[in-house]
Design a protein around this motif. Structure first.
Motif, PDB file in Angstrom:
ATOM      1  N   CYS A   1       0.835  -1.208   0.000  1.00 25.46           N
ATOM      2  CA  CYS A   1       0.000   0.000   0.000  1.00 25.46           C
ATOM      3  C   CYS A   1       0.868   1.255   0.000  1.00 25.46           C
ATOM      4  O   CYS A   1       0.574   2.232  -0.704  1.00 25.46           O
ATOM      5  CB  CYS A   1      -0.923  -0.001   1.207  1.00 25.46           C
ATOM      6  SG  CYS A   1      -2.215  -1.247   1.148  1.00 25.46           S
ATOM      7  N   TRP A   2       1.926   1.249   0.783  1.00 29.26           N
ATOM      8  CA  TRP A   2       2.841   2.388   0.797  1.00 29.26           C
ATOM      9  C   TRP A   2       3.493   2.591  -0.570  1.00 29.26           C
ATOM     10  O   TRP A   2       3.592   3.722  -1.056  1.00 29.26           O
ATOM     11  CB  TRP A   2       3.928   2.175   1.859  1.00 29.26           C
ATOM     12  CG  TRP A   2       3.445   2.390   3.258  1.00 29.26           C
ATOM     13  CD1 TRP A   2       2.253   2.920   3.643  1.00 29.26           C
ATOM     14  CD2 TRP A   2       4.145   2.061   4.469  1.00 29.26           C
ATOM     15  NE1 TRP A   2       2.159   2.953   5.022  1.00 29.26           N
ATOM     16  CE2 TRP A   2       3.301   2.440   5.543  1.00 29.26           C
ATOM     17  CE3 TRP A   2       5.382   1.496   4.739  1.00 29.26           C
ATOM     18  CZ2 TRP A   2       3.681   2.256   6.877  1.00 29.26           C
ATOM     19  CZ3 TRP A   2       5.767   1.314   6.067  1.00 29.26           C
ATOM     20  CH2 TRP A   2       4.921   1.694   7.115  1.00 29.26           C
TER      21      TRP A   2
ATOM     22  N   ASN B   1       1.005   4.110  -2.884  1.00 27.11           N
ATOM     23  CA  ASN B   1       0.778   5.526  -2.583  1.00 27.11           C
ATOM     24  C   ASN B   1       1.906   6.405  -3.093  1.00 27.11           C
ATOM     25  O   ASN B   1       1.682   7.540  -3.517  1.00 27.11           O
ATOM     26  CB  ASN B   1       0.610   5.720  -1.074  1.00 27.11           C
ATOM     27  CG  ASN B   1      -0.671   5.115  -0.546  1.00 27.11           C
ATOM     28  OD1 ASN B   1      -1.647   4.958  -1.285  1.00 27.11           O
ATOM     29  ND2 ASN B   1      -0.686   4.741   0.721  1.00 27.11           N
TER      30      ASN B   1
END
Length: 262
Positions: free
Chosen positions: A80-81, A84
């Protein structure tokens, strides 16, 4: 034991203790500064880390120690990081295939046919709900390393024995890099070379990641997966964006000078 020898041992023991204490304090201070910097980066309080270019980062590889790869929550958070930040392609690797067993069954099909498991993160809607659908991941393991190169060599040899003279070179067995790349793709062990390799684990090495895909790869050790930080990832990408890669320019300069000499 004589008194002078006892005194010498005490002095040496005291010196060892002082050196060990100094190194421990230095390491503790360095870790503290690093943690504070990562914390500030995570909240965007350091201007130079707010914007950086990811144009050169076409493919990212993440190597995880197999014992830490069982922590699915941490892997999901890491993906997810990365999503992003703006990463579009991620290759996940651990030597025992824990990541492949965890993520591959939940994803739909292969994006590039049989040339490895190139998977759409958006297909795994249960485990990766926070990730963007346009990010693609590839899951590989140690079996794609030494076993993969052995299978590719066996395929080339069998092709040669069956009478493919283009591969054999008119009776002489000559295999080019293109032949080997094609064989690796044919057996499902091919794939692009990552521009950057992030290593999560106790060892500062690539832990068996296929060597033929690391010719011009920048490798960065990120520490244990359990202590991963968003700011550390941003800092790694910022450092990569500032790296000066001159291997292409070197070849051009060499050819140019050779033409001048001729």
């Amino acid at each position: 034991m004589s008194r002078p020898s006892v005194i010498i041992k005490l002095i040496l023991g005291l010196l060892w203790f002082i050196v060990h204490l100094a190194i421990s304090l230095f390491s503790l201070w360095f870790d503290l500064i690093y943690s504070i910097e990562c914390y500030l980066i995570s909240f965007g309080l350091i201007p130079k880390y707010r914007k950086f270019q990811l144009d050169r980062l076409k493919h990212l590889a993440v190597v995880v120690d197999s014992r830490e790869a069982k922590n699915v929550a941490k892997i999901n958070q890491l993906l997810c990081w990365l999503s992003n930040v703006g990463v579009k392609y991620v290759c996940l690797y651990d030597i025992d295939g824990v990541l492949k067993k965890t993520f591959a069954p939940a994803m739909n099909g292969s994006r590039y046919g049989n040339s490895g498991k190139y998977l759409d993160v958006g297909a795994n809607t249960k485990a990766l709900t926070c990730c963007h659908k346009e990010m693609t991941i590839e899951c590989i393991s140690g079996s794609d390393g030494k076993d993969g190169i052995a299978k590719a060599a066996s395929l080339l040899c069998s092709t040669c024995v069956n009478g493919n003279r283009n591969t054999c070179g008119n009776g002489e067995i000559v295999f080019t890099e293109a032949d080997m790349s094609g064989a690796l793709k044919a057996i499902g062990c091919g794939g692009p070379e990552p521009d950057l390799l992030l290593v999560y684990g106790p060892a500062r090495c690539h832990l068996g990641f296929p060597a033929w895909r690391l010719r011009y790869t920048e490798i960065m050790h990120m520490g244990p997966l359990n202590s991963m930080k968003y700011g550390a990832i941003v800092k790694a990408f910022y450092k990569f964006s500032k790296k000066y890669q001159n291997f292409g320019k070197f070849v051009f300069s060499f050819l140019e000078n050779r033409n001048i000499l001729q």
